[in-house]
Design a protein around this motif. Structure first.
Motif, PDB file in Angstrom:
ATOM      1  N   GLY A 181       0.768  -1.241   0.000  1.00  0.00           N
ATOM      2  CA  GLY A 181       0.000   0.000   0.000  1.00  0.00           C
ATOM      3  C   GLY A 181       0.795   1.285   0.000  1.00  0.00           C
ATOM      4  O   GLY A 181       0.252   2.351   0.322  1.00  0.00           O
ATOM      5  N   PHE A 182       2.082   1.232  -0.377  1.00  0.00           N
ATOM      6  CA  PHE A 182       2.890   2.450  -0.439  1.00  0.00           C
ATOM      7  C   PHE A 182       2.739   3.102  -1.818  1.00  0.00           C
ATOM      8  O   PHE A 182       2.670   2.413  -2.838  1.00  0.00           O
ATOM      9  CB  PHE A 182       4.371   2.137  -0.203  1.00  0.00           C
ATOM     10  N   VAL A 183       2.732   4.418  -1.833  1.00  0.00           N
ATOM     11  CA  VAL A 183       2.690   5.182  -3.073  1.00  0.00           C
ATOM     12  C   VAL A 183       4.105   5.653  -3.398  1.00  0.00           C
ATOM     13  O   VAL A 183       4.784   6.235  -2.546  1.00  0.00           O
ATOM     14  CB  VAL A 183       1.750   6.408  -2.943  1.00  0.00           C
ATOM     15  N   GLN A 184       4.551   5.391  -4.626  1.00  0.00           N
ATOM     16  CA  GLN A 184       5.897   5.818  -5.014  1.00  0.00           C
ATOM     17  C   GLN A 184       5.897   7.306  -5.344  1.00  0.00           C
ATOM     18  O   GLN A 184       5.048   7.798  -6.079  1.00  0.00           O
ATOM     19  CB  GLN A 184       6.395   5.033  -6.220  1.00  0.00           C
ATOM     20  N   ILE A 185       6.875   8.021  -4.799  1.00  0.00           N
ATOM     21  CA  ILE A 185       7.031   9.457  -5.038  1.00  0.00           C
ATOM     22  C   ILE A 185       8.381   9.696  -5.709  1.00  0.00           C
ATOM     23  O   ILE A 185       9.411   9.194  -5.239  1.00  0.00           O
ATOM     24  CB  ILE A 185       6.976  10.256  -3.715  1.00  0.00           C
ATOM     25  N   VAL A 242       4.294   6.277   1.871  1.00  0.00           N
ATOM     26  CA  VAL A 242       4.979   6.705   0.654  1.00  0.00           C
ATOM     27  C   VAL A 242       6.416   6.182   0.662  1.00  0.00           C
ATOM     28  O   VAL A 242       6.970   5.866   1.712  1.00  0.00           O
ATOM     29  CB  VAL A 242       4.997   8.242   0.514  1.00  0.00           C
ATOM     30  N   TYR A 243       6.997   6.096  -0.544  1.00  0.00           N
ATOM     31  CA  TYR A 243       8.405   5.698  -0.630  1.00  0.00           C
ATOM     32  C   TYR A 243       9.026   6.297  -1.875  1.00  0.00           C
ATOM     33  O   TYR A 243       8.332   6.746  -2.801  1.00  0.00           O
ATOM     34  CB  TYR A 243       8.543   4.171  -0.649  1.00  0.00           C
ATOM     35  N   GLU A 267      13.856   4.837   0.437  1.00  0.00           N
ATOM     36  CA  GLU A 267      13.372   5.584   1.606  1.00  0.00           C
ATOM     37  C   GLU A 267      11.860   5.464   1.692  1.00  0.00           C
ATOM     38  O   GLU A 267      11.164   5.480   0.668  1.00  0.00           O
ATOM     39  CB  GLU A 267      13.787   7.055   1.500  1.00  0.00           C
ATOM     40  N   ALA A 268      11.364   5.338   2.914  1.00  0.00           N
ATOM     41  CA  ALA A 268       9.926   5.182   3.131  1.00  0.00           C
ATOM     42  C   ALA A 268       9.484   6.044   4.309  1.00  0.00           C
ATOM     43  O   ALA A 268      10.271   6.327   5.225  1.00  0.00           O
ATOM     44  CB  ALA A 268       9.585   3.715   3.399  1.00  0.00           C
ATOM     45  N   GLU A 269       8.235   6.440   4.274  1.00  0.00           N
ATOM     46  CA  GLU A 269       7.652   7.246   5.355  1.00  0.00           C
ATOM     47  C   GLU A 269       6.264   6.700   5.658  1.00  0.00           C
ATOM     48  O   GLU A 269       5.473   6.427   4.736  1.00  0.00           O
ATOM     49  CB  GLU A 269       7.570   8.712   4.941  1.00  0.00           C
ATOM     50  N   GLY A 451      10.022   7.325   9.471  1.00  0.00           N
ATOM     51  CA  GLY A 451      10.509   6.701   8.239  1.00  0.00           C
ATOM     52  C   GLY A 451      11.959   6.283   8.351  1.00  0.00           C
ATOM     53  O   GLY A 451      12.603   6.441   9.389  1.00  0.00           O
ATOM     54  N   PHE A 452      12.472   5.755   7.252  1.00  0.00           N
ATOM     55  CA  PHE A 452      13.848   5.254   7.246  1.00  0.00           C
ATOM     56  C   PHE A 452      14.400   5.289   5.831  1.00  0.00           C
ATOM     57  O   PHE A 452      13.663   5.448   4.836  1.00  0.00           O
ATOM     58  CB  PHE A 452      13.899   3.815   7.773  1.00  0.00           C
TER      59      PHE A 452
END
Length: 484
Positions: A181-185, A242-243, A267-269, A451-452
């Motif tokens: 469920g992450f959205v790529q940015i 997001v990532y 990177e992800a948040e 995030g990381f």
């Protein structure tokens, strides 16, 4: 009787037509062979077919009556054996030359290979002088040696395997985030902020005489990004997950085996979280999912590294995949280091930053599997790390993932969402005006989040057992070196 006779005539006529079609089809296939990649040809699925393959010659063995070639196109570690009449031999048919071969795929009498290509035609597309070519036939060159030829090293087995693994790992990381469920940015490469606050920045300025008088092209000083984190934090005000995955840059004057001037970061948040465990779960799950896919899809390529580059490392990887990653606090880590009989070059007092030698020792102490270290001293972390407000120790809600052979792989934290505390921290650092937009994120619908970031090249070092980070990226950039 009439109907029976008609049926016989019809069937006979139809059979003749089918035979005609079959003959035409065979003639068509002979004139128009199927073009296959080597990875498709070596499966044996097209045995009996007339095919064309294109690639580069990995070995040449002429005999009195026959000619044997091995051809590879980068789609597989395996090469396809080509058997041809000695009449098809040519002076330009050498190790390293590019060829197009047409013939019939047949079962091979050699148990080590399922098929071979019986060549009817060999066309040399690009010649190669084997005397001048820096890589020699049947010679296993070291990673250090092939690193000298960044424009040619992809022709070697080790580099081509690495690039296929790198491609598969990239796809696996994107798959993990999509499935969760992450959205790529797409965060910018050119930025006006220094996320890490370490000052190791490459400044961006236009070149050319027409820009000599231009003070700032963008009206403000701009730099190559050191991290996409702050831009992800902007997006975490509208998306819960997001990532980003892209190049980052550090102007570190380092010749170490762990640092590059240009490298790739994942990177992800995550929004609506007040728990470090939420971050460590994503880190661990991503590591496992990516590694599982790489091991399954690139088995031969990974084996090449585990057999010839880092013998015995497969046992370490298997152990990492079987065991849960332990978690210790920074304070516990310092106690472990201070109780050790090992002599360290750097101090291990509470409040010191953990060095590579400390990180590697902690990994071994915890069973030579990845280990999370949490709750670092507040003063060691950037302005955005959340204050634990925990008395004399005064720690930040930060976490690093340390892995075998590398040390730090991931670094992350909960972000300080409390406007008053963040404002005070920025004012003390003299950054309140520079990051006024960052404070706005806390004024308008702020939520607890964290995030990381993970160094992609270090991840590849970890699973493959490669000692030098320069050997897991196609074109390494580091101080005093920017070839190509």
């Amino acid at each position: 009787m009439f109907q029976s006779a008609f049926r016989t005539i019809y069937v006979a006529s139809n059979t003749a037509v089918c035979r005609g079609i079959s003959l035409c089809f065979r003639h068509y296939c002979k004139k128009n062979p199927t073009k296959l990649r080597i990875s498709e040809a070596v499966t044996g699925a097209e045995v009996g077919a007339n095919v064309t393959v294109q690639g580069w010659v990995r070995s040449v063995r002429p005999q009195k009556a026959n000619l044997f070639l091995h051809v590879n196109d980068g789609s597989s570690l395996q090469s396809l054996q080509v058997v041809a009449s000695s009449e098809l031999n040519h002076p330009l048919l050498t190790f390293g030359s590019a060829v197009e071969v047409t013939g019939v795929l047949k079962k091979s009498p050699n148990r080590k290979q399922p098929v071979e290509l019986e060549a009817e035609k060999i066309h040399v597309v690009g010649e190669c002088n084997p005397v001048d070519f820096p890589f020699k036939i049947k010679e296993r060159h070291s990673l250090e040696y092939i690193r000298q030829f960044p424009h040619l090293r992809c022709r070697t087995n080790a580099s081509s395997s690495l690039l296929r693994i790198r491609s598969e790992a990239t796809a696996a990381i994107h798959s993990y985030f999509k499935e969760n469920g992450f959205v790529q940015i797409h965060t910018p490469v050119i930025t006006s902020n220094d996320c890490e606050g370490a000052g190791e920045l490459f400044q961006v300025e236009p070149s050319g005489p027409e820009n000599a008088e231009e003070e700032n092209f963008f009206s403000v000083p701009t730099f190559l990004t050191v991290s996409g984190q702050l831009h992800l934090e902007v997006m975490s005000g509208a998306f819960s997950r997001v990532y980003t995955f892209g190049p980052t840059f550090r102007a570190e004057n380092s010749q170490s085996r762990r640092h590059l001037a240009e490298f790739y970061m994942v990177e992800a948040e995550v929004s609506f979280t007040q728990s470090i465990e939420d971050l460590t779960k994503v880190m661990e799950d991503m590591f496992r999912a990516t590694t599982e896919q790489v091991l399954a899809q690139c088995e031969e390529d990974v084996d090449l590294f585990h057999k010839h580059v880092s013998p015995g490392h497969r046992a370490t990887v298997d152990s990492m995949m079987k065991k849960k990653f332990p978690v210790i606090t920074y304070s516990e880590a310092i106690d472990i280091l201070n109780r050790s009989s090992q002599k360290f070059a750097f101090p291990t007092d509470w409040g010191c930053d953990l060095q590579t030698e400390h990180e590697k020792y902690l990994v071994k102490h915890c069973g030579n599997v990845p280990v999370f270290v949490t709750d670092y001293p507040y003063d060691l972390k950037p302005f955005y790390a959340r204050d634990n407000r925990d008395g004399p120790a005064h720690t930040a809600a930060a976490v690093d993932l340390l892995v075998p052979g590398v040390g730090e792989l991931c670094g992350g934290s909960l972000r300080e969402e409390r406007l008053g505390l963040l404002t005070t921290r920025l004012e003390e650092a003299g950054l309140a005006d520079t990051y006024s937009w960052y404070l706005d994120l806390r004024r308008f619908g702020s939520v607890p989040h964290g995030g990381f970031g993970m160094g992609f090249e270090r991840y590849l070092q970890c699973i493959l057992g490669v000692d030098n980070i320069k050997d897991v990226i196609p074109f390494p950039r580091f101080s005093n070196s920017c070839l190509l």
